[in-house]
Design an enzyme around this catalytic site. Structure first.
Site, PDB file in Angstrom:
ATOM      1  CG  MET A  74      -1.946  -1.104   1.218  1.00 35.33           C
ATOM      2  SD  MET A  74      -3.135  -0.906  -0.106  1.00 35.33           S
ATOM      3  CE  MET A  74      -4.008  -2.457   0.053  1.00 35.33           C
ATOM      4  CB  CYS A  75       0.292   4.465  -1.600  1.00 36.77           C
ATOM      5  SG  CYS A  75      -0.019   3.555  -3.149  1.00 36.77           S
ATOM      6  NE  ARG A  76       2.505   3.845   5.287  1.00 43.05           N
ATOM      7  CZ  ARG A  76       2.068   2.625   5.042  1.00 43.05           C
ATOM      8  NH1 ARG A  76       1.278   2.413   4.008  1.00 43.05           N
ATOM      9  NH2 ARG A  76       2.397   1.611   5.806  1.00 43.05           N
ATOM     10  CB  VAL A  90       5.872   7.310  -1.351  1.00 45.19           C
ATOM     11  CG1 VAL A  90       6.794   8.516  -1.290  1.00 45.19           C
ATOM     12  CG2 VAL A  90       5.312   6.998   0.029  1.00 45.19           C
ATOM     13  CG  ASN A 114      -2.751   4.159   1.727  1.00 51.10           C
ATOM     14  OD1 ASN A 114      -2.287   3.198   1.121  1.00 51.10           O
ATOM     15  ND2 ASN A 114      -2.666   4.279   3.045  1.00 51.10           N
TER      16      ASN A 114
END
Length: 369
Positions: free
Chosen positions: A1-3, A93, A119
């Site tokens: 997963m993203c941030r 990110v 996200n």
């Protein structure tokens, strides 16, 4: 997963003071994500993006910089962030769940004055994508440039905004904003439509409960107001982590990277929203409740519950962390006003959850608080 990270301030701030310099900046999270428990893919290195608004003389649309180079290895990011200021910033990110590694798949996505980040993931995406795409107006369908579920979610948001009477290309809205209420209602409708698409997916494609659960941490802004969500399409699970911090100044302490949110009065000249806290100061960060929206308008922070089939009215209701942990995420952590404890789980959870909690505690021992 993203941030992701959101900054909305009364005054402009140098991007590097948010993106590069704090001890647990979003740049650091790209290679050292303390709340990522997925050891198979421990990095958020599938590209990054930043978006920020410039002086009105340059127009209402935000400036976007994206790259498929990992954030920690991009010299241009350091050069740009050390010389750029803004009062409204998005940063992201990426760790891919859907879509290829390309600039067109890097967040934030934009249309006119709007910016959007995500996200999480849309459940049953391969079986949902076609129906979602066919439900869109022609303009929003043709506007999708990449192949990630996140950009299609943005297209759906634009469609919801238009159908609510707020056309994203309207010059007045583009210049003066859509209003935080319109943004929030369009976001809620976006979530509702995603849930409907997942519910209508072929039953044989979602035989397991996990196939039906979407993680929908969204962030959208029109350059004036910001609306973020922390959401999971489940009545028993926690969503991916999300925190906010507010105060009157964002200052660096004596040590390198030791930033702290200071509060001299009841005002909120600065508001930060982040997937992970940027600092290790417990009293600086507040956990956004699962299945709720956080709205920032004129430096006022408002939190509203998302009341749907997955909402529970009991304030003492406890959700399981298993699903978030299985995705390499965690719902609560040190540095926030709420923390995960063994007693904060549902009685029906299996031994697998106890193991997950033990792994979580070991992972978080490295956090300085």
């Amino acid at each position: 997963m993203c941030r992701f990270l959101v900054y909305k301030g009364k005054d402009e701030i140098l991007l590097s003071k948010l993106i590069l310099e704090p001890q647990h900046s979003i740049l650091t999270q790209s290679y050292d994500s303390r709340l990522r428990l997925d050891h198979r893919r421990p990095h958020n290195g599938d590209g990054f993006g930043i978006g920020y608004y410039t002086p009105p003389i340059l127009g209402p649309s935000p400036c976007i910089f994206t790259s498929t180079t990992p954030a920690w290895n991009c010299i241009n990011l350091s050069r740009l962030a050390s010389k750029t200021t803004s009062s409204l910033i998005f940063a992201h990110v990426r760790a891919t769940t859907e879509g290829t590694l390309s600039d067109s798949n890097c967040h934030p996505f934009t249309h006119g004055s709007l910016m959007f980040m995500h996200n999480g993931n849309i459940a049953c995406w391969r079986h949902v994508k076609r129906n979602l795409a066919l439900s869109l107006g022609q303009k929003w369908f043709l506007g999708v440039q990449g192949n990630t579920d996140s950009e299609w979610a943005f297209a759906l948001f634009l469609d919801c905004l238009e159908k609510a009477g707020y056309h994203p290309d309207n010059e007045d809205y583009t210049t003066n904003g859509f209003g935080h209420t319109a943004l929030r209602k369009a976001m809620l409708q976006t979530i509702n439509r995603i849930n409907e698409f997942v519910d209508n997916a072929p039953s044989e494609e979602r035989t397991e409960l996990s196939d039906k659960r979407s993680l929908l941490n969204f962030a959208v802004t029109d350059g004036h107001s910001v609306v973020c969500t922390r959401y999971v399409s489940s009545a028993t699970d926690e969503a991916a982590s999300l925190y906010f911090s507010s105060g009157t100044s964002w200052k660096q302490g004596e040590g390198k990277g030791q930033y702290k949110m200071e509060r001299r009065d009841k005002g909120a000249d600065i508001v930060l929203v982040a997937s992970e806290p940027l600092t290790f100061e417990r009293d600086n960060w507040v956990t956004v409740p699962t299945n709720s929206t956080i709205t920032i308008h004129k430096q006022t922070v408002m939190i509203h519950p998302i009341i749907d089939e997955y909402y529970n009215h009991s304030p003492s209701y406890s959700r399981s962390n298993n699903f978030a942990v299985s995705k390499g995420l965690v719902s609560n952590a040190p540095g926030a006003t709420q923390s995960l404890t063994p007693g904060n789980t549902m009685n029906s959870e299996s031994h697998a959850n106890e193991v997950s909690e033990e792994l979580l505690r070991e992972k978080l021992e490295g956090l300085r608080v």
